[in-house]
Design a protein around this motif. Sequence first.
Motif, PDB file in Angstrom:
ATOM      1  N   SER A 120       0.829  -1.210   0.000  1.00  0.00           N
ATOM      2  CA  SER A 120       0.000   0.000   0.000  1.00  0.00           C
ATOM      3  C   SER A 120       0.860   1.255   0.000  1.00  0.00           C
ATOM      4  O   SER A 120       0.566   2.225  -0.719  1.00  0.00           O
ATOM      5  CB  SER A 120      -0.933  -0.010   1.213  1.00  0.00           C
ATOM      6  N   HIS A 121       1.936   1.268   0.778  1.00  0.00           N
ATOM      7  CA  HIS A 121       2.756   2.473   0.873  1.00  0.00           C
ATOM      8  C   HIS A 121       3.579   2.711  -0.391  1.00  0.00           C
ATOM      9  O   HIS A 121       3.771   3.866  -0.796  1.00  0.00           O
ATOM     10  CB  HIS A 121       3.667   2.385   2.102  1.00  0.00           C
ATOM     11  N   ARG A 122       4.067   1.650  -1.013  1.00  0.00           N
ATOM     12  CA  ARG A 122       4.840   1.861  -2.246  1.00  0.00           C
ATOM     13  C   ARG A 122       3.939   2.361  -3.375  1.00  0.00           C
ATOM     14  O   ARG A 122       4.333   3.234  -4.165  1.00  0.00           O
ATOM     15  CB  ARG A 122       5.556   0.570  -2.646  1.00  0.00           C
ATOM     16  N   THR A 123       2.734   1.821  -3.462  1.00  0.00           N
ATOM     17  CA  THR A 123       1.794   2.305  -4.476  1.00  0.00           C
ATOM     18  C   THR A 123       1.462   3.770  -4.235  1.00  0.00           C
ATOM     19  O   THR A 123       1.434   4.587  -5.168  1.00  0.00           O
ATOM     20  CB  THR A 123       0.503   1.463  -4.443  1.00  0.00           C
TER      21      THR A 123
ATOM     22  N   SER B 191       3.935   8.715   3.124  1.00  0.00           N
ATOM     23  CA  SER B 191       4.297   7.387   2.627  1.00  0.00           C
ATOM     24  C   SER B 191       5.729   7.034   2.993  1.00  0.00           C
ATOM     25  O   SER B 191       6.028   5.884   3.364  1.00  0.00           O
ATOM     26  CB  SER B 191       4.105   7.323   1.107  1.00  0.00           C
ATOM     27  N   LEU B 192       6.638   8.005   2.907  1.00  0.00           N
ATOM     28  CA  LEU B 192       8.030   7.753   3.281  1.00  0.00           C
ATOM     29  C   LEU B 192       8.138   7.437   4.770  1.00  0.00           C
ATOM     30  O   LEU B 192       8.883   6.535   5.170  1.00  0.00           O
ATOM     31  CB  LEU B 192       8.889   8.968   2.937  1.00  0.00           C
TER      32      LEU B 192
ATOM     33  N   PHE C 281      13.143   8.342   6.558  1.00  0.00           N
ATOM     34  CA  PHE C 281      12.810   9.301   7.616  1.00  0.00           C
ATOM     35  C   PHE C 281      13.368  10.690   7.291  1.00  0.00           C
ATOM     36  O   PHE C 281      12.695  11.704   7.525  1.00  0.00           O
ATOM     37  CB  PHE C 281      13.365   8.826   8.959  1.00  0.00           C
ATOM     38  N   SER C 282      14.587  10.758   6.771  1.00  0.00           N
ATOM     39  CA  SER C 282      15.198  12.054   6.455  1.00  0.00           C
ATOM     40  C   SER C 282      14.422  12.773   5.361  1.00  0.00           C
ATOM     41  O   SER C 282      14.177  13.986   5.443  1.00  0.00           O
ATOM     42  CB  SER C 282      16.656  11.859   6.033  1.00  0.00           C
ATOM     43  N   ARG C 283      14.037  12.031   4.322  1.00  0.00           N
ATOM     44  CA  ARG C 283      13.271  12.651   3.242  1.00  0.00           C
ATOM     45  C   ARG C 283      11.895  13.093   3.733  1.00  0.00           C
ATOM     46  O   ARG C 283      11.394  14.152   3.331  1.00  0.00           O
ATOM     47  CB  ARG C 283      13.135  11.674   2.078  1.00  0.00           C
ATOM     48  N   ALA C 284      11.299  12.284   4.593  1.00  0.00           N
ATOM     49  CA  ALA C 284       9.999  12.666   5.144  1.00  0.00           C
ATOM     50  C   ALA C 284      10.135  13.931   5.988  1.00  0.00           C
ATOM     51  O   ALA C 284       9.300  14.848   5.909  1.00  0.00           O
ATOM     52  CB  ALA C 284       9.431  11.528   5.990  1.00  0.00           C
ATOM     53  N   ARG C 285      11.190  14.004   6.795  1.00  0.00           N
ATOM     54  CA  ARG C 285      11.387  15.194   7.631  1.00  0.00           C
ATOM     55  C   ARG C 285      11.523  16.449   6.771  1.00  0.00           C
ATOM     56  O   ARG C 285      10.923  17.495   7.071  1.00  0.00           O
ATOM     57  CB  ARG C 285      12.632  15.009   8.496  1.00  0.00           C
TER      58      ARG C 285
END
Length: 674
Positions: A419-422, A439-440, A460-464
């Motif tokens: 689900s998260h990759r889609t 999603s990240l 996590f870094s990209r999400a932050r």
Amino acid sequence: MPEGLELRILGPLELLRDGVPVPLAGVKPRQLLATLALRHRRTVAVEHLIEVLWPQDPPRSAVANVHTYVHALRTHLGGARLRRQPPGYRLLLGPAELDVARFDEDARATDPARLDAALALWRGDPMENLPHSPLWRPEVERLVERWRLLREQRARVRIESGDPAGAIADLRALVTEDPLREEAWRLLVTALEATGRRAEALSTYSSARRFLVEELGIEPSEPLRRLHRSLLTQDAPAAPARLDSVAATMLRGFALLNLGPAPGWVAAALVDRDDAQTVLDNLERGRLVRRIGRDELGQPRFVLSIVASLLAPELPDPADEAMLCRVLGGYLDLAGRAAQGLPAQIFGPGVSVAARWPVPAAAELTKDPVAWFTVERQALLAAVDLAARLGRSELAWEFAHAMLPWCDLGGHSAEWEQSHRTALDVCRRTGDLLGEAVSLRGLGQLHLYRDRYGAAAEAFSRARLAYARLGNTYGEAGALAGLGSVHRLRGDHDAAYDCYQQALASYLAVGDRHGQAYVHGALAQVWLARRNPAEALRSLNAGLPLATELDDQHRVAHLLHRLGLVRVALDEAAAARDCFSTALDRFTALGDAHGQAYCLSDLAELEQGAAAITRLGRALEVFEQIGDRRGQEQTARRLGELHRAAGRDRLGDAYLAEARRLRSIVEDEMNRAG
């Protein structure tokens, strides 16, 4: 008879005491034991045993050798269970001591749970780790036939109880193993038809007929032919269908959704009308839509007939996307409600953006959240795919995020990742920065559970960064908490502490008390790693009252588990055991297998002998299912130490070797993360 002894022949031959394998030296003693087990409670002549062990040219010492093997086996089984009975020997085990006896007992039951228990005893082909004697063939073939008949019976029970989809995989396996089993073919066709896969059911009948004609030169029997005729005639409309625009829209919507058998509320969402049930009833009477029974939630489920599935996509409707998005909004409304009944999800963005469609009786449908997610799991994954195909990124990422509490609680890592990759793909494609961040963050947590520290740190870094660009303090706090966990697990305690403190400040700023309770527990782990249990206790004393006041039972369980670790560090074994046991009870009540595994593992550190081995065995199964290699490594190491302490050096060495292998993998991941 030694306590806790069990002989297994339904798969590799194994003799176990208290769940631990008993070493049996030599192939021939094990062949002798297998022969006696196959003829359990019947006398087996010495001459028969000799023919099994030495099919050609038995040695002069054959009789003496048989007696020697029997004597060795009696040291494990006890003389009362392996008796001399002229002209040979007889094996006498209790119903709980031989898997074949338990299989026979459970196979006679009608309770589905007992049938499942019987089938679970089969671990492979009987005695597959031994050279087979031709003299075993009649008994083995009878065993295999009883096993296949029971699988047919279990499939029949599943179909009749409204779970035809649950029977399909094993029925496919049955007809592959034995293509001449007409009853298995009939059940497979029935199950496919009941799940709305009519075309596949017809194709399956054709395969069955081809096998029977080519191999036996006969046509299928009347029950299978009758089922085929019903498939061919069932879809003929009762009368020429004259569809108004509402009915045409509903049919087209069912065809375009492709979410599997649909609950009745989907019809209302497709046409956005109060009288949708009337339209659905008319389509059912016209045999354009079929009711296939009720699911475990009590909802009737509907599928298109073959005729309608061929015609419906061609029916005109200018509002396809709006119609489909109403259904997706309905599923999202239900998923959100169900998620609220599960442990609080603290790593989200703090906002929702996708439109919901209010489903009638939503509260009743989602009153058992785990059951709802379990019933709708395939529909939800299909919904994420559909949202992605429509380019509706906000629906895709909100579906993935709503499923997280269920995935996390039950260890459903495949659904989590899919689900998260889609969702991530469609968010990147459409430039949805918020969805990309969510999603990240979700994928980062899954990487963390699987000890993929490099991938977790990157996610996590990209999400932050994405959350920071959006000015979303709530989401940034969750990403910082994830980074803190990566640093902590890699042993960089200062960096972990800084991340957790920043996360705590953000949760305080937005007033999220669930997040604050989480970070206090995480800080306690850092203090423990720094060998400062007093500070760890101070952090827990800040987090536990918060979680208790919020009635967040899941967080309370986690904090109690960490309190147990603090008590261990303070040499307070009794208090530690109480904390671990209480946390285990709470995790068990919540259905959190991962939490249970850690409590079992830590309780085993305070125990010795069989009790510790039993707990660790249960924990290892969970860690393996989830892919938590750090947990596997620690558990395997402790099992190795316990088995060696008990004098089982070979088994202990095997566990220790596995622990070293897993440790090497984890260390490689740590190095890559750096």
